[in-house]
Design an enzyme around this catalytic site. Structure first.
Site, PDB file in Angstrom:
ATOM      1  N   ARG A 296     -13.928   8.325  -9.099  1.00  0.00           N
ATOM      2  CA  ARG A 296     -14.048   7.813  -7.726  1.00  0.00           C
ATOM      3  C   ARG A 296     -15.498   8.001  -7.285  1.00  0.00           C
ATOM      4  O   ARG A 296     -15.916   9.130  -7.015  1.00  0.00           O
ATOM      5  CB  ARG A 296     -13.130   8.597  -6.787  1.00  0.00           C
ATOM      6  CG  ARG A 296     -11.639   8.358  -6.994  1.00  0.00           C
ATOM      7  CD  ARG A 296     -10.840   9.183  -5.976  1.00  0.00           C
ATOM      8  NE  ARG A 296      -9.467   8.750  -5.852  1.00  0.00           N
ATOM      9  CZ  ARG A 296      -8.429   9.366  -6.422  1.00  0.00           C
ATOM     10  NH1 ARG A 296      -8.625  10.416  -7.172  1.00  0.00           N
ATOM     11  NH2 ARG A 296      -7.213   8.922  -6.238  1.00  0.00           N
ATOM     12  N   GLU A 431      -3.244  -2.287  -6.859  1.00  0.00           N
ATOM     13  CA  GLU A 431      -2.815  -1.414  -5.771  1.00  0.00           C
ATOM     14  C   GLU A 431      -2.428  -2.200  -4.521  1.00  0.00           C
ATOM     15  O   GLU A 431      -2.087  -1.632  -3.497  1.00  0.00           O
ATOM     16  CB  GLU A 431      -3.886  -0.369  -5.455  1.00  0.00           C
ATOM     17  CG  GLU A 431      -5.270  -0.920  -5.195  1.00  0.00           C
ATOM     18  CD  GLU A 431      -6.307   0.177  -4.986  1.00  0.00           C
ATOM     19  OE1 GLU A 431      -5.944   1.334  -4.779  1.00  0.00           O
ATOM     20  OE2 GLU A 431      -7.509  -0.159  -5.035  1.00  0.00           O
ATOM     21  N   ASP A 455      -1.813   3.572  -3.224  1.00  0.00           N
ATOM     22  CA  ASP A 455      -1.914   2.446  -2.295  1.00  0.00           C
ATOM     23  C   ASP A 455      -0.812   1.425  -2.526  1.00  0.00           C
ATOM     24  O   ASP A 455      -0.330   0.816  -1.578  1.00  0.00           O
ATOM     25  CB  ASP A 455      -3.292   1.777  -2.417  1.00  0.00           C
ATOM     26  CG  ASP A 455      -4.334   2.533  -1.608  1.00  0.00           C
ATOM     27  OD1 ASP A 455      -3.997   2.979  -0.503  1.00  0.00           O
ATOM     28  OD2 ASP A 455      -5.476   2.687  -2.083  1.00  0.00           O
TER      29      ASP A 455
HETATM   30  C1  PEP Z   1      -4.514   4.762  -5.634  1.00  0.00           C
HETATM   31  O1  PEP Z   1      -4.543   4.047  -4.638  1.00  0.00           O
HETATM   32  O2  PEP Z   1      -3.462   5.045  -6.257  1.00  0.00           O
HETATM   33  C2  PEP Z   1      -5.753   5.360  -6.175  1.00  0.00           C
HETATM   34  C3  PEP Z   1      -5.765   5.992  -7.324  1.00  0.00           C
HETATM   35  O3  PEP Z   1      -6.885   5.239  -5.441  1.00  0.00           O
HETATM   36  P1  PEP Z   1      -7.239   6.098  -4.135  1.00  0.00           P
HETATM   37  O4  PEP Z   1      -6.263   7.243  -4.064  1.00  0.00           O
HETATM   38  O5  PEP Z   1      -8.650   6.530  -4.317  1.00  0.00           O
HETATM   39  O6  PEP Z   1      -7.060   5.096  -3.039  1.00  0.00           O
HETATM   40 MG    MG Z   2      -6.399   3.209  -3.822  1.00  0.00          MG
END
Ligand code: PEP
Ligand code: MG
Length: 584
Positions: A296, A431, A455
């Protein structure tokens, strides 16, 4: 028995050391117009001295604990240069004619309110860093010495409201058995530090500093998020046994480090790690991660006063890529907006930030920011095996636009004669429900998919992932989610591309087995969960998980699906999972 958040696993028993919250006795007064210049000078000197203090701490931590632990102090130095923070204080001195100490305090109050309104826990917790920096300035203005946890004569358990990076930096190695704090969450500084120091921690205990007397004996259960104050002889005995079991459980898991994530009947999947800061790659590699499944990059843009340059980004990506080589590193492009924001980049206030101008949408408009990052990824990938991943893709047009931009950047690099990795694979996060439904179309445009279940669940079920009031509706095993995941995997495999899962579902023991049965090729989890998830995969029969997954796809409710899976798999999982292993 005070209950909080289990932030770092393990069990500690020992004497409590109460680290009192630092209170600054600040005299509030107005200064005269002719005193403004002098007051500004006094403030500037305090800032300069704070920079010197922080520089010294950073150097010492780097030498004693390592680069990773010292990184936070670089972030603090950035805060001292953040124009929003510094100008807010100087404006109060100039315009409101406040003395410097009061100006600093007022600015801290304003920042606290701003951070508190952020939805993401990790953003809210970042106020602790601003507060710590403010503390340095105040101590310098008031000419007070820094509090310290060095020179301890016995082993202790630190009990505090919260631990600032300057506290953890001053800690004497080997003397601190664990932490218990009033505030904090899994991503707060004290939690991260405890995990990296491999000592237990329980955070978010609300008023533990009021309940524990200095010097009293406490048991810290970092597995279950509990603290026992003045335990009985029997409780001490029980916990001694639990501690022994936990240590042997860890030792047992450690033997899996170099073994493949393979089921009993021979299905091998890839088990990678999620990281947010380059320094975390070391722990991931130590725990046997087969590469980084999600890096990230947002954190690279935070706690600073300007956007990171191409060279700075190359340095960060190269570090991770080199450390993870020959395994791959999936670098996710900027997922800014929603609840992740940076102070120096104005994202307009929106009614629905989670569905607003964010992530890839922002990058497609601010192509300058996007281009810098893509150039850095392409250039850094020469040093190993980097991959690009785009967040929040909702349809084919977006990915086509992105692919066009990437092709243009490669062409430019070629013309410039700048060396870069030509064949970097590019994939997308799945997502958004629309992407999951048209996975057949998207699979033709990319090299891989990674399911962002955090998400995907939020958007498919219309449940805010951080709103406790609707948390009961956040159901990973909802028939919709299972069907979407099933569709994504089938479409990907039909096109010959692989599918990973990098959302939290990949860290949940029961869900992992269902995902395995549905055909997931790669799991990417927090470095601290790697070995446990590996053990779960190694204990399973792929054929059995496939059979269970097929049945679950016919379930009408999450409850039905969950019960079905639990009936078949729970007993086995319980034997493996740490919490249950230590229950009793
Ligand atoms: C997700 O959305 O599952 C993901 C891994 O990204 P983030 O938690 O950074 O939104
Ligand atoms: Mg995400």
């Amino acid at each position: 028995m005070p209950k909080g958040i289990a932030a770092s696993p393990g069990i500690a028993m020992g004497k409590a050391y109460i680290l009192e919250k630092e209170e600054y006795c600040i005299l509030e007064y107005k200064i005269k117009k002719e005193e403004v210049e002098q007051e500004l000078k006094r403030f500037e000197t305090a800032v300069e001295n704070s920079k010197k203090d922080l520089g010294k701490i950073k150097k010492r931590v780097e030498e004693e604990m390592g680069e990773k632990e010292a990184y936070i102090f670089q972030a603090h130095l950035y805060i001292l240069e953040d124009p929003l923070f510094i100008q807010d204080i100087t404006r109060r001195i100039k315009r409101q004619r406040l003395n410097a100490e009061t100006a600093v305090r007022r600015t801290l109050e304003v920042f606290e309110a701003k951070f508190a309104s952020a939805r993401a826990e990790f953003v809210r917790r970042r106020f602790g860093d601003v507060e710590d920096v403010g503390g340095h300035i105040l101590r310098n203005l008031l000419k007070r010495p820094t509090r310290t946890l060095s020179h301890l004569e016995e082993d202790i358990i630190v009990v505090a409201d919260d631990l600032a990076p300057s506290d953890t930096a001053s800690m004497q190695k080997g003397r601190i058995l664990g932490f218990a704090t009033n505030v904090g969450g899994r991503t707060s500084h004290s939690a991260i530090m405890a995990r990296s120091m491999e000592i237990p921690a329980v955070v978010g205990l609300r008023d533990i500093t009021k309940k524990v007397e200095p010097g009293s004996v406490v048991i810290l259960d970092g597995n279950r998020g509990r603290v026992i104050i003045n335990p009985s002889f029997q409780q001490l005995e029980n916990y001694r046994k639990k501690k022994k079991r936990f240590i042997s459980h860890k030792k047992n898991l450690a033997t899996l480090r170099s073994l493949p994530a393979q089921t009993l009947d021979g299905r091998e999947v890839s088990l990678a790690a999620n990281i947010a800061a380059p320094e975390e790659v070391e722990l991931a590699v130590r725990e046997g991660a087969e590469g980084i499944g999600l890096y990230r990059t947002e954190y690279l843009y935070m706690n600073r006063s300007s956007l990171p340059s191409e060279d700075e980004q190359i340095e960060a990506y190269k570090k991770v890529i080199e450390k993870a080589a020959p395994n791959s590193v999936i670098i996710r492009t900027l997922d800014l907006g929603g609840d992740k924001f940076i102070s120096h980049f104005p994202v307009p206030a929106e009614i629905n930030p989670f569905m607003g101008w964010r992530a890839i949408r922002l990058c497609l408009e601010r192509v300058d920011i996007f281009e810098t990052q893509l150039r850095a990824i392409l250039r850094a990938s020469r040093f190993g095996n980097g991959k690009i991943m785009y967040p929040m893709i909702s349809g084919v047009e977006e990915i086509r636009k992105v692919n066009q931009i990437l092709a243009g950047i490669k062409e430019k690099l070629r013309r410039e004669g700048t060396p870069f990795a030509e064949n970097v694979e590019a994939g997308i996060m799945i997502e958004i429900p629309s992407a999951a439904v048209i996975a057949d179309l998207l699979a033709k445009e990319v090299d891989f998919f990674s399911l962002g279940t955090n998400d995907l669940i939020q958007y498919s079920l219309a449940v805010d992932r951080v709103n406790e009031k609707v948390a009961y509706l956040y159901q990973p095993l909802h028939p919709t989610i299972l069907r979407l995941i099933d569709n994504v995997i089938k479409c990907a495999h039909r096109e010959g591309i692989w599918v990973g899962v990098c959302g939290e579902m990949a860290s949940d023991p029961l869900s992992v087995l269902i995902l395995l049965g549905l055909g997931v090729d790669e799991f990417s989890v927090a470095p601290t969960s790697l070995l446990e998830i590996k053990k779960i995969i190694r204990s399973a029969e792929w054929e059995e998980t496939q059979e269970i997954a097929v049945k679950m796809l016919k379930s009408k409710t999450s409850y039905e699906a969950k019960r079905l899976a639990e009936r078949r798999l729970s007993r086995r999982i319980k034997r493996i999972v740490r919490g249950n292993n230590n229950a009793g």
